[in-house]
Design a protein around this motif. Structure first.
Motif, short mmCIF file in Angstrom:
data_model
loop_
_atom_site.label_atom_id
_atom_site.label_comp_id
_atom_site.label_asym_id
_atom_site.label_seq_id
_atom_site.Cartn_x
_atom_site.Cartn_y
_atom_site.Cartn_z
N ALA A 236 38.35 20.62 9.62
CA ALA A 236 38.51 20.96 11.04
C ALA A 236 37.27 21.70 11.53
O ALA A 236 36.46 22.20 10.75
N SER A 237 37.12 21.74 12.83
CA SER A 237 36.00 22.46 13.43
C SER A 237 36.47 23.53 14.40
O SER A 237 35.66 24.26 14.97
N ASN A 238 37.77 23.63 14.61
CA ASN A 238 38.33 24.68 15.45
C ASN A 238 39.80 24.85 15.10
O ASN A 238 40.34 24.13 14.25
N GLY A 239 40.44 25.80 15.77
CA GLY A 239 41.85 26.07 15.50
C GLY A 239 42.03 27.37 14.74
O GLY A 239 41.10 27.91 14.13
N LEU A 240 43.27 27.86 14.76
CA LEU A 240 43.57 29.13 14.10
C LEU A 240 43.38 29.05 12.60
O LEU A 240 42.80 29.96 11.98
N GLY A 241 43.87 27.98 11.97
CA GLY A 241 43.71 27.84 10.53
C GLY A 241 42.25 27.78 10.12
O GLY A 241 41.83 28.44 9.15
N PHE A 242 41.45 27.01 10.85
CA PHE A 242 40.02 26.91 10.58
C PHE A 242 39.34 28.26 10.72
O PHE A 242 38.53 28.67 9.86
N THR A 243 39.66 28.99 11.78
CA THR A 243 39.00 30.28 12.05
C THR A 243 39.35 31.30 10.98
O THR A 243 38.47 32.06 10.52
N ILE A 244 40.61 31.35 10.57
CA ILE A 244 41.02 32.31 9.55
C ILE A 244 40.30 32.03 8.23
O ILE A 244 39.85 32.95 7.53
N VAL A 245 40.17 30.76 7.86
CA VAL A 245 39.45 30.39 6.64
C VAL A 245 37.98 30.77 6.74
O VAL A 245 37.37 31.25 5.77
N GLN A 246 37.39 30.56 7.92
CA GLN A 246 35.99 30.94 8.10
C GLN A 246 35.79 32.44 7.95
O GLN A 246 34.81 32.89 7.36
N PHE A 247 36.72 33.22 8.48
CA PHE A 247 36.64 34.67 8.31
C PHE A 247 36.74 35.04 6.84
O PHE A 247 36.00 35.90 6.35
N GLN A 248 37.65 34.39 6.12
CA GLN A 248 37.84 34.69 4.69
C GLN A 248 36.59 34.33 3.89
O GLN A 248 36.16 35.10 3.01
N ARG A 249 35.99 33.19 4.18
CA ARG A 249 34.80 32.77 3.45
C ARG A 249 33.60 33.65 3.76
O ARG A 249 32.70 33.80 2.93
N GLY A 250 33.58 34.21 4.98
CA GLY A 250 32.49 35.11 5.35
C GLY A 250 32.77 36.56 5.03
O GLY A 250 31.98 37.44 5.41
N PHE A 251 33.87 36.83 4.31
CA PHE A 251 34.28 38.18 3.93
C PHE A 251 34.43 39.10 5.14
O PHE A 251 34.21 40.31 5.04
N ALA A 252 34.80 38.52 6.28
CA ALA A 252 35.16 39.32 7.46
C ALA A 252 36.65 39.60 7.38
O ALA A 252 37.46 39.02 8.12
N ILE A 253 37.02 40.47 6.47
CA ILE A 253 38.44 40.66 6.14
C ILE A 253 39.24 41.22 7.30
O ILE A 253 40.35 40.71 7.58
N PRO A 254 38.78 42.25 8.03
CA PRO A 254 39.56 42.70 9.20
C PRO A 254 39.76 41.59 10.22
O PRO A 254 40.84 41.46 10.81
N ASP A 255 38.73 40.78 10.43
CA ASP A 255 38.87 39.66 11.37
C ASP A 255 39.89 38.65 10.87
O ASP A 255 40.65 38.08 11.66
N MET A 256 39.89 38.41 9.55
CA MET A 256 40.89 37.51 8.98
C MET A 256 42.30 38.03 9.22
O MET A 256 43.21 37.27 9.59
N TRP A 257 42.49 39.33 9.05
CA TRP A 257 43.81 39.92 9.27
C TRP A 257 44.23 39.83 10.74
O TRP A 257 45.41 39.68 11.04
N THR A 258 43.25 39.91 11.66
CA THR A 258 43.61 39.75 13.08
C THR A 258 44.15 38.35 13.34
O THR A 258 45.06 38.17 14.15
N GLY A 259 43.58 37.34 12.64
CA GLY A 259 44.09 35.98 12.79
C GLY A 259 45.51 35.85 12.28
O GLY A 259 46.35 35.17 12.89
N ILE A 260 45.79 36.48 11.15
CA ILE A 260 47.14 36.46 10.60
C ILE A 260 48.11 37.16 11.54
O ILE A 260 49.23 36.68 11.78
N LEU A 261 47.68 38.28 12.09
CA LEU A 261 48.52 39.00 13.05
C LEU A 261 48.77 38.16 14.30
O LEU A 261 49.90 38.12 14.83
N LEU A 262 47.75 37.44 14.75
CA LEU A 262 47.92 36.58 15.93
C LEU A 262 48.90 35.45 15.65
O LEU A 262 49.70 35.08 16.52
N LEU A 263 48.86 34.90 14.44
CA LEU A 263 49.82 33.86 14.08
C LEU A 263 51.25 34.39 14.14
O LEU A 263 52.16 33.69 14.61
N GLY A 264 51.46 35.60 13.65
CA GLY A 264 52.79 36.20 13.72
C GLY A 264 53.24 36.39 15.16
O GLY A 264 54.40 36.12 15.50
#
Length: 259
Positions: A199-227
């Motif tokens: 994928a090139s966009n979307g919530l799942g794509f963005t969360i994975v990109q944050f995880q791969r870039g070690f932007a952990i707080p940003d990754m958690w914001t994506g998880i919170l947004l999904l909830g």
């Protein structure tokens, strides 16, 4: 009024307690993968700007809506046919049980071969998982239509489309909405999974990109947004259900008070 306030209190109390517990438990955290909740909340408005809502959140919601709508139409239509005719049900039941046992995420590579890696693939993945609870609940709801009610409708000349609309679907609608509710949570899960593949966009794509870039707080914001997205969709679904099934909930309330 008192009952409404009490019900509202219980609805809000548990989330508040969970958030408070998360805040306290993570407040002194120095773990990179478990940042304090205050850090996540501070990062949230910086991460989810207007551009990211347009480029990531909106496409995810549109894919979820399209896949969910396709599953709802197919599930209700096929479930009505299968539930109405015993011979059709006898023929289809073994195949349905086989296909239902296949986890939808396993089908992602297969669907990619036929549908490519665009939005069609993601919609197909969501629909392939959402259709089963809708289909099976519709079958059971149609099978449970009161035979006396069906015979009464037939004796009054209510047949064809009128019988399907006013007798079969109306009687099966509580069961159908139970399947729709189950399918909604499945659809959110499959939306994220499908966006993690090519994928090139979307919530799942963005969360994975944050995880791969070690932007952990940003990754958690994506998880919170999904909830939060799941919560909002659940509230909207409940409002629609209360509107459509007002007659059903009203009869239940009357029965409860009389007993």
């Amino acid at each position: 009024m008192r009952g409404v306030l009490l019900r509202g209190f219980f609805v809000v109390a548990l989330p508040v307690l969970l958030v408070a517990g998360w805040w306290v438990a993570s407040d002194d955290s120095t773990d990179v993968y478990w940042p304090p909740l205050r850090t996540i909340l501070t990062a949230f408005p910086d991460v989810w700007t207007g551009d990211r809502w347009r480029d990531d959140v909106l496409p995810s919601v549109l894919r979820l809506s399209a896949g969910y709508a396709c599953a709802a139409v197919a599930g209700v239509a096929l479930g009505t046919v299968i539930g109405s005719y015993r011979r059709v049900r006898a023929v289809c039941e073994p195949v349905l049980e086989f296909l239902r046992a296949v986890p939808p995420p396993v089908l992602v590579p297969v669907i990619m071969l036929f549908a490519g890696i665009g939005d069609t693939m993601k919609i197909a993945v969501i629909a392939s998982g959402c259709v089963w609870p809708i289909l099976l609940n519709t079958v059971e709801g149609v099978r449970a239509v009161d035979s006396v009610m069906s015979e009464t409708a037939r004796s009054y000349g209510i047949t064809g489309v009128a019988r399907l609309r006013h007798v079969v679907l109306r009687s099966a609608s509580p069961q159908i909405f139970a399947g729709l509710r189950q399918a909604l949570s499945i659809g959110i899960i499959l939306m994220v999974i499908s966006e993690m593949f090519a994928a090139s966009n979307g919530l799942g794509f963005t969360i994975v990109q944050f995880q791969r870039g070690f932007a952990i707080p940003d990754m958690w914001t994506g998880i919170l947004l999904l909830g939060l997205l799941g919560f909002v969709l659940s509230v909207v679904f409940r409002l629609v259900e209360r509107r459509v099934l007002g007659w059903y909930h009203g009869s239940r309330d009357v029965s409860r008070r009389s007993s």
